[in-house]
Design a protein around this motif. Sequence first.
Motif, PDB file in Angstrom:
ATOM      1  N   VAL A  65      57.916 -55.075  59.035  1.00  0.00           N
ATOM      2  CA  VAL A  65      58.405 -56.229  58.430  1.00  0.00           C
ATOM      3  C   VAL A  65      57.349 -57.036  57.822  1.00  0.00           C
ATOM      4  N   GLU A  66      57.197 -57.125  56.539  1.00  0.00           N
ATOM      5  CA  GLU A  66      55.795 -57.662  55.773  1.00  0.00           C
ATOM      6  C   GLU A  66      55.438 -59.113  56.171  1.00  0.00           C
ATOM      7  N   LYS A  67      56.606 -59.872  56.206  1.00  0.00           N
ATOM      8  CA  LYS A  67      56.516 -61.261  56.575  1.00  0.00           C
ATOM      9  C   LYS A  67      55.572 -61.479  58.189  1.00  0.00           C
ATOM     10  N   GLU A  68      56.045 -60.575  58.930  1.00  0.00           N
ATOM     11  CA  GLU A  68      55.716 -60.562  60.373  1.00  0.00           C
ATOM     12  C   GLU A  68      54.117 -59.949  60.066  1.00  0.00           C
ATOM     13  N   ALA A  69      54.018 -58.970  59.428  1.00  0.00           N
ATOM     14  CA  ALA A  69      52.899 -57.923  59.676  1.00  0.00           C
ATOM     15  C   ALA A  69      51.737 -59.046  59.073  1.00  0.00           C
TER      16      ALA A  69
ATOM     17  N   ARG B 207      47.846 -73.476  66.022  1.00  0.00           N
ATOM     18  CA  ARG B 207      48.108 -73.703  64.540  1.00  0.00           C
ATOM     19  C   ARG B 207      49.543 -73.008  64.128  1.00  0.00           C
ATOM     20  N   LEU B 208      49.877 -71.717  64.713  1.00  0.00           N
ATOM     21  CA  LEU B 208      50.916 -71.409  64.279  1.00  0.00           C
ATOM     22  C   LEU B 208      52.418 -72.095  64.795  1.00  0.00           C
ATOM     23  N   ASN B 209      52.179 -72.799  65.932  1.00  0.00           N
ATOM     24  CA  ASN B 209      53.335 -73.405  66.249  1.00  0.00           C
ATOM     25  C   ASN B 209      53.387 -74.530  65.622  1.00  0.00           C
ATOM     26  N   ALA B 210      52.334 -75.309  64.807  1.00  0.00           N
ATOM     27  CA  ALA B 210      52.215 -76.518  64.137  1.00  0.00           C
ATOM     28  C   ALA B 210      52.804 -76.084  62.628  1.00  0.00           C
ATOM     29  N   GLU B 211      52.580 -74.911  62.283  1.00  0.00           N
ATOM     30  CA  GLU B 211      53.230 -74.462  61.037  1.00  0.00           C
ATOM     31  C   GLU B 211      54.684 -73.905  61.205  1.00  0.00           C
ATOM     32  N   GLY B 212      55.182 -74.004  62.318  1.00  0.00           N
ATOM     33  CA  GLY B 212      56.552 -73.633  62.509  1.00  0.00           C
ATOM     34  C   GLY B 212      56.660 -72.061  62.330  1.00  0.00           C
ATOM     35  N   THR B 213      55.869 -71.283  62.322  1.00  0.00           N
ATOM     36  CA  THR B 213      55.796 -70.032  62.469  1.00  0.00           C
ATOM     37  C   THR B 213      56.619 -69.256  63.575  1.00  0.00           C
ATOM     38  N   PRO B 214      57.848 -68.719  63.295  1.00  0.00           N
ATOM     39  CA  PRO B 214      58.858 -67.989  64.210  1.00  0.00           C
ATOM     40  C   PRO B 214      58.022 -67.203  65.114  1.00  0.00           C
ATOM     41  N   PRO B 215      58.076 -67.493  66.412  1.00  0.00           N
ATOM     42  CA  PRO B 215      57.654 -66.417  67.377  1.00  0.00           C
ATOM     43  C   PRO B 215      58.089 -65.027  67.503  1.00  0.00           C
ATOM     44  N   PRO B 216      57.681 -64.034  68.341  1.00  0.00           N
ATOM     45  CA  PRO B 216      58.415 -62.822  68.519  1.00  0.00           C
ATOM     46  C   PRO B 216      59.714 -63.134  69.409  1.00  0.00           C
ATOM     47  N   ARG B 217      59.512 -63.952  70.249  1.00  0.00           N
ATOM     48  CA  ARG B 217      60.748 -64.465  71.346  1.00  0.00           C
ATOM     49  C   ARG B 217      60.494 -65.660  71.859  1.00  0.00           C
ATOM     50  N   GLY B 218      61.569 -66.467  72.140  1.00  0.00           N
ATOM     51  CA  GLY B 218      61.414 -67.813  72.445  1.00  0.00           C
ATOM     52  C   GLY B 218      61.472 -68.953  71.418  1.00  0.00           C
ATOM     53  N   THR B 219      60.767 -69.965  71.792  1.00  0.00           N
ATOM     54  CA  THR B 219      60.773 -71.070  70.895  1.00  0.00           C
ATOM     55  C   THR B 219      59.321 -71.410  70.080  1.00  0.00           C
ATOM     56  N   ILE B 220      58.341 -70.939  71.031  1.00  0.00           N
ATOM     57  CA  ILE B 220      57.236 -71.077  70.671  1.00  0.00           C
ATOM     58  C   ILE B 220      56.054 -70.121  70.930  1.00  0.00           C
ATOM     59  N   TRP B 221      54.997 -70.092  70.109  1.00  0.00           N
ATOM     60  CA  TRP B 221      53.884 -68.927  70.504  1.00  0.00           C
ATOM     61  C   TRP B 221      53.218 -69.549  71.709  1.00  0.00           C
ATOM     62  N   ARG B 222      52.872 -68.687  72.588  1.00  0.00           N
ATOM     63  CA  ARG B 222      52.009 -68.808  73.643  1.00  0.00           C
ATOM     64  C   ARG B 222      50.647 -67.929  73.588  1.00  0.00           C
ATOM     65  N   PRO B 223      49.626 -68.089  74.453  1.00  0.00           N
ATOM     66  CA  PRO B 223      48.361 -67.499  74.175  1.00  0.00           C
ATOM     67  C   PRO B 223      48.687 -66.245  74.660  1.00  0.00           C
TER      68      PRO B 223
END
Length: 375
Positions: A185-189, A211-227
């Motif tokens: 999936v190129e967008k995720e890649a 930064r990913l969360n601030a930009e609203g980038t969808p995470p792999p699962r759940g609602t937010i990116w985590r370290p």
Amino acid sequence: MPHPHRDLPVPASRQRAAIYARFSTDMQNLRSAEDQVRICRDLAEREGWEVVEIFTDLAISGTTTNRPGLKSMLAAVDAGHIDIIVAEALDRISRGLSAPARIYERAADADCRIHTVSEGRITELHIGLLGTMNALFVKELANKIRRGQRGTVERGLIPGGICYGYVAVPRLVDGIVERGHREIVEKEAAVVRRIFAETIAGDSPFAIVKRLNAEGTPPPRGTIWRPTTLTGTRERRNGILHNPAYAGVIAYNRVVMRKNGESGKRTSRANSPETVVEVEAEHLRIIDAQTWHVVQAAHAASKGVPVHRQRRPKHVLSGLARCASCGGAYTVISRDRWGCGNHKAGGTCENSRRIATNRLEERVLGARPAFDERF
């Protein structure tokens, strides 16, 4: 709440029977349970037993005793509501070595016996012999599944779940649906390439996911990116920064799963590195080999090093310089020249301009423009 059969008179010739039916996976259907109940009811009628209750567990493995139907039936046995447990076979009630013995003893303590269509009345001999055979069957079945998965991997397919950056694409092969095919999936890649580029630039997982969360980038699962989405566990080779699929390699047998017979919960344990099977899968590659090795080497070097001493920047501006075009990290592209990490790693930015380390530091620290006409 009183049991509906508690106050019913029980003639000496009409013992109370409970039918238990179970099937293991959602690949089966309700008809399997219905067939089991039917033949158990026929047995009860022939023996003159009164069927007072039917308990079922649908699409639940027999290797665990944490089953609603089984627990309800055993509670009724403990309360003295049942004289006979009827099942198609002992392996419908439980598989394994210890669990059938515990169920048998619990029923015996309540003066309840177990009778199956296949084996007849269950005794200690059945528990010992059939319990062992069932346990061996489960073990051999697991071995066959692993052999099948190994064959799947050798063909460049993935037997497990779907990780970020890919989508499952089942294909029809010789009239059979073949699963395990993946497409990028190129967008995720592009996000994966960015994560690797910013990591090489010296950014911490916390800074990247912020930064990913601030930009609203969808995470792999759940609602937010985590370290931990990025770092995972290096020994288990999971997390975006350690997943070899992004480097075009399928790694099989990274972990072994163990199931608790009481709770039914599955836990994983990392396998030793020499048991991991790796197969080249160039069609899965998202990042280049050099980027992969740089990140893995950096993590290997930091193993055992206190957190406050990790990620010491090599340059004054490591992790601070940003691309004016895409906002991505400006990293050291060659020995002494900086460039946009997104342009280098994934081609997602058109900014190809580079600058020498000494000029960049001089202009930033001297509050001069990063680029001028002479550059």
